[in-house]
Design a protein around this motif. Structure first.
Motif, mmCIF file in Angstrom:
data_model
loop_
_atom_site.group_PDB
_atom_site.id
_atom_site.type_symbol
_atom_site.label_atom_id
_atom_site.label_comp_id
_atom_site.label_asym_id
_atom_site.label_seq_id
_atom_site.Cartn_x
_atom_site.Cartn_y
_atom_site.Cartn_z
ATOM 1 N N ILE A 66 -23.963 54.466 -17.682
ATOM 2 C CA ILE A 66 -24.066 55.817 -18.224
ATOM 3 C C ILE A 66 -23.410 56.783 -17.246
ATOM 4 C CG2 ILE A 66 -26.197 55.294 -19.479
ATOM 5 C CD1 ILE A 66 -27.741 56.839 -17.312
ATOM 6 N N MET A 81 -25.044 50.592 -19.413
ATOM 7 C CA MET A 81 -25.036 50.941 -20.830
ATOM 8 C C MET A 81 -24.516 49.756 -21.646
ATOM 9 S SD MET A 81 -23.495 54.404 -22.550
ATOM 10 C CE MET A 81 -21.784 54.151 -22.044
ATOM 11 N N ASP A 82 -23.618 48.977 -21.046
ATOM 12 C CA ASP A 82 -23.041 47.803 -21.700
ATOM 13 C C ASP A 82 -22.941 46.691 -20.647
ATOM 14 O OD1 ASP A 82 -21.380 45.861 -22.860
ATOM 15 O OD2 ASP A 82 -20.284 47.347 -24.027
ATOM 16 N N ASP A 87 -16.754 48.616 -16.234
ATOM 17 C CA ASP A 87 -16.617 50.067 -16.280
ATOM 18 C C ASP A 87 -15.161 50.454 -15.993
ATOM 19 O OD1 ASP A 87 -16.806 52.894 -15.774
ATOM 20 O OD2 ASP A 87 -18.946 52.609 -15.414
ATOM 21 N N SER A 94 -9.494 51.004 -20.032
ATOM 22 C CA SER A 94 -10.581 51.316 -20.957
ATOM 23 C C SER A 94 -10.392 50.684 -22.331
ATOM 24 C CB SER A 94 -10.728 52.832 -21.129
ATOM 25 O OG SER A 94 -9.508 53.395 -21.571
ATOM 26 N N GLU A 134 -25.899 59.859 -24.378
ATOM 27 C CA GLU A 134 -24.716 58.998 -24.285
ATOM 28 C C GLU A 134 -25.100 57.547 -24.544
ATOM 29 O OE1 GLU A 134 -21.293 57.750 -20.963
ATOM 30 O OE2 GLU A 134 -23.255 58.530 -20.327
ATOM 31 N N TYR A 135 -26.199 57.093 -23.966
ATOM 32 C CA TYR A 135 -26.649 55.719 -24.157
ATOM 33 C C TYR A 135 -27.028 55.483 -25.616
ATOM 34 C CZ TYR A 135 -29.478 51.473 -23.763
ATOM 35 O OH TYR A 135 -29.989 50.208 -23.944
ATOM 36 N N GLU A 137 -26.129 56.948 -28.303
ATOM 37 C CA GLU A 137 -25.025 57.054 -29.260
ATOM 38 C C GLU A 137 -23.910 56.044 -29.000
ATOM 39 O OE1 GLU A 137 -23.745 61.093 -29.018
ATOM 40 O OE2 GLU A 137 -25.540 61.881 -30.024
ATOM 41 N N TYR A 138 -24.080 55.197 -27.994
ATOM 42 C CA TYR A 138 -23.036 54.226 -27.661
ATOM 43 C C TYR A 138 -22.897 53.213 -28.798
ATOM 44 C CZ TYR A 138 -20.520 50.572 -25.101
ATOM 45 O OH TYR A 138 -19.597 49.632 -24.711
ATOM 46 N N GLU A 140 -21.690 50.227 -29.107
ATOM 47 C CA GLU A 140 -21.905 48.813 -28.818
ATOM 48 C C GLU A 140 -23.285 48.549 -28.219
ATOM 49 O OE1 GLU A 140 -19.638 46.596 -29.661
ATOM 50 O OE2 GLU A 140 -18.184 48.132 -30.292
ATOM 51 N N ARG A 141 -24.209 49.480 -28.397
ATOM 52 C CA ARG A 141 -25.531 49.337 -27.793
ATOM 53 C C ARG A 141 -26.211 48.063 -28.285
ATOM 54 N NH1 ARG A 141 -30.600 51.822 -29.131
ATOM 55 N NH2 ARG A 141 -29.547 53.118 -30.685
#
Length: 500
Positions: A66, A81-82, A87, A94, A134-135, A137-138, A140-141
């Motif tokens: 995050i 977060m993933d 990162d 990216s 942010e987490y 709404e990610y 690929e959560r």
């Protein structure tokens, strides 16, 4: 695979070296923000690692983290977060799938391997990053609310560590996800070891799954457990029961500080021969470990309350840097001549200071260094500590006795600790003097009369044998009348090698 020949160097990647000109999210004025260290910077510093003589690099987690949480960010890698994607702030790439994002790490590992360096990747299974917008709404959560433990106040395993959402590994799908996830990182990057974060906070069910799959399929991948506790019995069970190859030796770390910094009696380290009722030294308490010689020994890291240099200065006075330098060198001498696999925290090799988090994660001050990869002469404190550490590393590489040998405690009193290391005829005597004044007279260390030493080794130490000093300020010693006489300056060590 890590062996007892290895010397580990730990970097917080974001704080080590910036290799790209990418200003995205960088906030170097904020000690809790992203500062820009990356894979390119690590590759750039391979010659430095080689100059220092280390053999293995431990990297903080590389997961996509995050961004901001109040005034802090996930620069350190522990707020994932993933768990499948590198990162881009570290890799510079990216686009692409999670698998494609690991290509940059694989390239870095390959570059390290070509330079003769092993790679230890830090992994987290206990928790995710904070559940910021942010987490949540990610796209690929991976985890939903049902995958987490409720926050149980005071529960070491199922409580939320520092408020971080705690995953429930008693759920089969959670444990299985992380086993498959770790297998993927191993197979796709070529790493040599795993440093497992917050081990004691993870349900035991996970470690059963882990050792039954990951450890059986890839036994050459060294698993290092971080169990931040100072009781050998408590941390030893993770090596005995959960098949960790090694653990961080926090009990020894604590004893080093108590004695060499805070001036507790040296009997806190070891006793030559325990008498009934005597308190054991920390090195006399190795029985709970499957193999204490494989423990990773350390002076400091990013989770302890301050860097080793700052703790020394807090003790001796920030104005007395000469004494502080002597204490720091003494700590390093013990770390590199006792049993275990030594770990250096980035910057400690030059006496980098730092208080509690985030101050103990300062940027590596590359401006101190000259083109020869050493601190410039005007930075005398840093240069002397760096040169001393390089000498210790060279000594360790030249003497298998330090890596693999017996450790015999010969003599201990309040200020002195003398021990012998021996392997296949290679022999060293180490004497630590913790007093703040030079010894008033030499101390007699008996060898022939010591019942702990086997006859084979006593033969090596026969009358007239010379033990050659490896320290400029300390004289050689001669075996006479079954022992040696050693004199040392204040806060100093003598290292003596058998001349054969």
């Amino acid at each position: 695979m890590l062996t007892q020949d290895d010397i580990i160097y730990f970097v917080v990647t974001d704080r080590f070296c910036k290799g790209r000109r990418n200003g995205q999210e960088l906030d170097p004025a904020n000690p809790k923000g992203f500062h820009g260290g990356d894979f390119a910077g690590l590759k750039k510093k391979i010659p430095y690692f080689q100059k220092l003589g280390i053999t293995a690099i431990w990297l903080t987690p590389v997961y996509l983290n995050i961004g901001r949480y109040f005034d802090s960010s996930g620069y350190h890698g522990y707020w994932a977060m993933d768990f499948e994607r590198v990162d881009p702030r570290l890799s510079g790439v990216s686009a692409g799938t999670a698998q494609q994002s690991r290509v940059q790490l694989k390239k870095l590992v390959s570059d390290f391997h070509q330079a003769g360096l092993k790679v230890i990747l830090d992994m987290v299974v206990n928790h995710t990053g904070y559940h910021t917008q942010e987490y949540l709404e990610y796209p690929e959560r991976r985890f939903e609310a049902r995958h987490f433990n409720p926050n149980r106040e005071g529960d070491m395993v199922e409580g939320w560590l520092s408020g971080l959402p705690d995953l429930d590994h008693d759920q089969p799908e959670v444990g299985d996800y992380f086993v498959q996830n770790i297998l993927g990182w191993i197979e796709e990057t070529g790493i040599d070891g795993i440093r497992m974060d917050t081990v004691k906070h993870v349900e035991d069910a996970f470690w059963y799954l882990f050792k039954s799959q990951v450890k059986t399929r890839y036994p050459q991948i060294t698993l290092i457990g971080e169990v931040l506790d100072y009781d050998p019995v408590f941390i030893g069970r993770y090596q005995q029961q959960n098949d960790f190859d090694t653990l961080f030796d926090f009990p020894l770390c604590g004893a080093i500080k108590e004695t060499l910094i805070w001036d507790a009696p040296m009997t806190r380290l070891a006793r030559p021969r325990l008498q009934s009722g005597e308190a054991k030294g920390i090195l006399d308490q190795d029985k709970p470990y499957r193999n204490a010689n494989r423990l990773v020994t350390l002076l400091d890291n990013h989770d302890l309350d301050r860097r080793i240099t700052t703790e020394i200065l807090d003790r001796v006075g920030h104005w007395d840097r000469d004494l502080a330098r002597e204490v720091l060198k003494l700590c390093f001498t013990f770390l590199f001549t006792t049993r275990g696999i030594p770990q250096i925290y980035y910057g400690s090799e030059i006496g980098l200071e730092g208080g509690s988090d985030p101050d103990n994660r300062r940027d590596m001050p590359w401006g101190l260094f000259g083109p020869d990869q050493r601190p410039k002469s005007k930075h005398s404190f840093a240069r002397e500590v760096f040169d001393h550490l390089c000498q210790l590393i060279r000594l360790r590489k030249a003497h298998p006795a330090i890596c693999y040998g017996y450790l015999f405690t010969l003599y201990v009193n309040h200020f002195l600790y003398a021990y012998l290391r021996e392997f296949r005829g290679d022999l060293l005597l180490v004497v630590l003097h913790n007093g703040r004044q030079a010894m008033p007279a030499p101390v007699r260390i008996q060898l022939a009369a010591n019942d702990n030493i086997p006859p084979r080794i006593k033969t090596l130490l026969g009358e007239g044998r010379i033990l050659q000093s490896q320290v400029e300020a300390v004289a050689d010693v001669l075996v006479n009348n079954g022992g040696v006489d050693v004199w040392l300056p204040r806060k100093a060590a003598g290292i003596f090698c058998l001349v054969r």
